[in-house]
Write an enzyme that holds these catalytic residues in place. Structure first.
Site, PDB file in Angstrom:
ATOM      1  N   ARG A   1      23.348  18.682  63.641  1.00 19.12           N
ATOM      2  CA  ARG A   1      22.423  19.812  63.609  1.00 19.12           C
ATOM      3  C   ARG A   1      22.526  20.559  64.943  1.00 19.12           C
ATOM      4  O   ARG A   1      22.712  19.937  65.997  1.00 19.12           O
ATOM      5  CB  ARG A   1      20.991  19.344  63.364  1.00 19.12           C
ATOM      6  CG  ARG A   1      20.768  18.813  61.947  1.00 19.12           C
ATOM      7  CD  ARG A   1      19.311  18.457  61.719  1.00 19.12           C
ATOM      8  NE  ARG A   1      19.101  17.877  60.406  1.00 19.12           N
ATOM      9  CZ  ARG A   1      18.794  18.576  59.307  1.00 19.12           C
ATOM     10  NH1 ARG A   1      18.669  19.901  59.394  1.00 19.12           N
ATOM     11  NH2 ARG A   1      18.610  17.972  58.153  1.00 19.12           N
TER      12      ARG A   1
ATOM     13  N   HIS B   1      17.289  22.609  52.280  1.00 18.04           N
ATOM     14  CA  HIS B   1      16.455  23.749  51.898  1.00 18.04           C
ATOM     15  C   HIS B   1      17.201  24.665  50.931  1.00 18.04           C
ATOM     16  O   HIS B   1      16.642  25.111  49.923  1.00 18.04           O
ATOM     17  CB  HIS B   1      16.041  24.546  53.142  1.00 18.04           C
ATOM     18  CG  HIS B   1      14.877  23.964  53.876  1.00 18.04           C
ATOM     19  ND1 HIS B   1      14.916  22.718  54.459  1.00 18.04           N
ATOM     20  CD2 HIS B   1      13.629  24.467  54.142  1.00 18.04           C
ATOM     21  CE1 HIS B   1      13.751  22.473  55.048  1.00 18.04           C
ATOM     22  NE2 HIS B   1      12.954  23.515  54.877  1.00 18.04           N
TER      23      HIS B   1
ATOM     24  N   ARG C   1      17.363  28.979  58.407  1.00 18.12           N
ATOM     25  CA  ARG C   1      17.780  27.645  58.849  1.00 18.12           C
ATOM     26  C   ARG C   1      18.700  27.730  60.069  1.00 18.12           C
ATOM     27  O   ARG C   1      18.651  26.885  60.957  1.00 18.12           O
ATOM     28  CB  ARG C   1      18.477  26.907  57.708  1.00 18.12           C
ATOM     29  CG  ARG C   1      17.652  26.764  56.449  1.00 18.12           C
ATOM     30  CD  ARG C   1      16.320  26.130  56.716  1.00 18.12           C
ATOM     31  NE  ARG C   1      16.450  24.706  57.007  1.00 18.12           N
ATOM     32  CZ  ARG C   1      15.525  23.976  57.602  1.00 18.12           C
ATOM     33  NH1 ARG C   1      14.406  24.526  58.013  1.00 18.12           N
ATOM     34  NH2 ARG C   1      15.724  22.687  57.819  1.00 18.12           N
TER      35      ARG C   1
ATOM     36  N   HIS D   1      20.471  24.159  61.003  1.00 17.09           N
ATOM     37  CA  HIS D   1      21.766  24.053  60.333  1.00 17.09           C
ATOM     38  C   HIS D   1      22.760  25.042  60.928  1.00 17.09           C
ATOM     39  O   HIS D   1      22.375  26.093  61.453  1.00 17.09           O
ATOM     40  CB  HIS D   1      21.640  24.342  58.831  1.00 17.09           C
ATOM     41  CG  HIS D   1      20.916  23.286  58.067  1.00 17.09           C
ATOM     42  ND1 HIS D   1      21.439  22.037  57.843  1.00 17.09           N
ATOM     43  CD2 HIS D   1      19.701  23.299  57.465  1.00 17.09           C
ATOM     44  CE1 HIS D   1      20.574  21.321  57.142  1.00 17.09           C
ATOM     45  NE2 HIS D   1      19.512  22.065  56.901  1.00 17.09           N
TER      46      HIS D   1
END
Length: 346
Positions: free
Chosen positions: A79, A114, A161, A167
């Protein structure tokens, strides 16, 4: 791969610094696409509009979330909020980025949950609305609105995100593609009102299947807690590292949801109202009551111990579909004391 990840950091930096006025919008979008909200908000909202469609959304949500967990275990994926420090990128290249409370998720990053879970679960909703619109208008421009809204929302989710450092862009793209494909594949194959043993076996398969894969990988020498350690190490604030973002939190939610759906569809309450058509006022009352019960469940909190939290989470999401599908509609129908014609297939 290093250049791809570096480009992702640059994109996040541009989103944070070049468009500062959109910060609240990105935070709101990522909240709307939180997979937990599919279970707690979208499911009752859609279910009270159409029982069949609500069950489709719920089923696809927990099946896709389970698949997302498995994909992450095998694909790994850093991440941005920890990679930028762990790789030494921030030491070599001055970068102006910052974290948010929703940045510090503890699971691996690829693919984006998501995007994948929300994209799959909302697919049947988009298709149903598109069919409804197509039956009422001949304008090709109006007919494409549901699909365009679906794509726009998912694009906004993906950008949010990246903005949050949750991400990298390629993880978002993988999640979007996987979500659309799974939504398309699973929508026609959602089981409706099967025997209770089917849902029990589904819950058992989800739980044991993921556990078996976890321990197999662990036995082979793979430390699947690596992402939890990195998230805890590099998150700006310890309180932002939430236990419900852990991989096994989603597993307990998915298996509990599968079992709970089966129990709900076989309760005496559901048997009494399954062919009852609720009026619009009753449907609104059902949703309001369900949200009130959700507030109460959230108010209860959760145990601080990890193992007890998983058990509590499993029981909570076993109870939730029982409330939404059976108890709440039964209570509203009983209290309103209105006779209703048999429900049409929806």
């Amino acid at each position: 791969m290093e250049s791809t990840l570096s480009a992702g950091i640059m994109m996040a930096e541009a989103l944070q610094n070049q468009l500062p006025g959109l910060e609240n919008m990105w935070l709101w979008v990522t909240f709307l696409a939180d997979p937990k909200n599919l279970f707690q908000f979208y499911f009752p909202a859609v279910y009270y509009a159409s029982r069949r469609l609500g069950i489709s959304l719920f089923w696809i949500a927990f099946i896709t979330e389970w698949l997302n967990l498995v994909f992450k275990w095998f694909l790994f994926g850093d991440r941005p909020f920890w990679w930028v420090h762990e790789s030494g990128y921030s030491a070599q290249t001055p970068v102006q980025i910052h974290q948010f409370p929703s940045s510090c998720e503890t699971g691996p990053g690829s693919p984006s949950g998501h995007c994948m879970i929300t994209g799959a679960a909302l697919w049947p909703v988009m298709i149903a609305i598109s069919s409804q619109v197509a039956s009422q208008t001949r304008s090709p421009w109006v007919r494409v609105i549901p699909g365009l809204a679906y794509c726009t929302f998912l694009l906004a989710v993906g950008l949010s995100r990246v903005f949050l450092l949750a991400h990298f862009p390629h993880q978002v793209l993988a999640g979007l593609l996987a979500g659309v494909i799974l939504g398309w594949l699973l929508s026609p194959r959602v089981p409706m009102e099967r025997e209770l043993s089917f849902y029990g076996l589904t819950a058992l398969t989800l739980m044991l299947g993921a556990s078996l894969m976890y321990w197999t990988l662990f036995t082979l020498g793979l430390d699947l807690s690596w992402s939890i350690n990195l998230a805890s190490k590099w998150c700006d604030r310890p309180e932002w590292v939430l236990v419900d973002s852990r991989p096994f939190a989603s597993l307990s939610r998915d298996s509990g949801s599968a079992l709970g759906l089966g129990i709900a569809l076989h309760t005496p309450c559901y048997a009494q109202i399954r062919r009852v058509h609720l009026g619009n006022g009753q449907k609104i009352a059902c949703f309001v009551l369900a949200m009130g019960l959700l507030v109460f469940l959230e108010w209860l909190g959760h145990p601080p111990q990890i193992s007890l939290f998983y058990i509590f989470n499993f029981l909570k999401f076993t109870l939730w579909p029982c409330l939404v599908v059976a108890l709440v509609p039964w209570m509203v129908h009983t209290l309103s004391a209105q006779e209703a014609p048999p429900i049409r297939s929806s």
